[in-house]
Design an enzyme around this catalytic site. Structure first.
Site, mmCIF file in Angstrom:
data_model
loop_
_atom_site.group_PDB
_atom_site.id
_atom_site.type_symbol
_atom_site.label_atom_id
_atom_site.label_comp_id
_atom_site.label_asym_id
_atom_site.label_seq_id
_atom_site.Cartn_x
_atom_site.Cartn_y
_atom_site.Cartn_z
ATOM 1 N N ARG A 90 -40.522 -0.805 29.074
ATOM 2 C CA ARG A 90 -39.552 -1.812 28.654
ATOM 3 C C ARG A 90 -40.078 -3.231 28.834
ATOM 4 N NH1 ARG A 90 -34.341 1.096 28.417
ATOM 5 N NH2 ARG A 90 -32.613 -0.359 28.489
ATOM 6 N N ARG A 129 -18.701 2.164 21.835
ATOM 7 C CA ARG A 129 -19.091 3.201 22.800
ATOM 8 C C ARG A 129 -18.378 2.982 24.135
ATOM 9 N NH1 ARG A 129 -25.385 3.888 24.177
ATOM 10 N NH2 ARG A 129 -25.024 2.277 25.717
ATOM 11 N N ARG A 146 -28.152 -7.584 27.593
ATOM 12 C CA ARG A 146 -29.154 -6.528 27.397
ATOM 13 C C ARG A 146 -29.962 -6.776 26.129
ATOM 14 N NH1 ARG A 146 -25.228 -1.859 27.508
ATOM 15 N NH2 ARG A 146 -26.963 -0.548 26.883
#
Ligand code: AMP
Length: 192
Positions: A90, A129, A146
């Site tokens: 990441r 979600r 994020r």
């Protein structure tokens, strides 16, 4: 075919869903760092307690914690012939770590596939979600953070694999089956 694959893409692009499908199809384990953190948080382990302080805010868990966890997971037997990493590496430092872990056994990443999606589409998906799964990092502020973390820290990972000639980009918007087929095409897996 050996398949040592990395799946990249912004949060909400559908990585988790597609990783599970691809792994099943390719016969390799899907290894999701986010799932491993969530399992540890649910289980109340020390790793879980460390991770939660970061995941709840949409920050990356420190590299030394994440790297050690991935190193252990890749050492398990089922990953010997291949794997599909979902959510790792990441940042650029994690790429170097993954390279080192694999190089120790004369291995390397075969391909990184980036699932692309428009930021506003992924924010909408994640907020939806949140109402279904209730993930604590799916609030609007954390979701936007994020995405910023993705742009700042993970987009350079895609650029690095591109420089190595190991990046395929796949449009993540569309029917789930269609996106799976696009991914299989990119990986070079013939249609069934
Ligand atoms: P994900 O399910 O992939 O969206 O990951 C959920 C959260 O877990 C992220 O927002 C991070 O806090 C943490 N996480 C997952 N993978 C990594 C990673 N490779 N490095 C650091 N933190 C991670």
């Amino acid at each position: 075919m050996s398949a040592r694959l990395v799946l990249l893409g912004p949060p909400g692009a559908g990585k988790g869903t597609q990783a599970a499908r691809l792994a099943e199809r390719l016969g390799v384990p899907a290894i999701s760092t986010g799932d491993i953190f969530r399992a540890n948080i649910r289980g109340g382990t020390e790793l879980g307690r460390t991770a939660q302080a970061y995941t709840a805010r949409g920050e990356l868990v420190p590299d030394e914690v994440t790297n050690a966890m991935v190193r252990d997971r890749l050492a398990q037997d089922d990953a010997a012939e291949g794997f599909l990493l979902d959510g790792y590496p990441r940042n650029v430092a994690q790429v170097a770590e993954l390279d080192a872990v694999l190089a120790a056994d004369g291995r390397g990443v075969d391909l990184a596939v980036e699932l692309t999606a428009d930021p506003e589409v992924v924010v909408a998906r994640l907020l939806h979600r949140a109402t279904v799964e209730g993930r604590e990092d799916d609030t609007e502020d954390v979701v936007r953070h994020r995405l910023t973390v993705y742009t700042e820290q993970t987009a350079p990972v895609a650029a690095l694999y591109a420089e190595r000639g190991l990046l395929a980009q796949v449009d993540g918007i569309g029917d789930v089956d269609e996106v799976t087929q696009r991914l299989l095409d990119a990986i070079g897996q013939p249609a069934r």
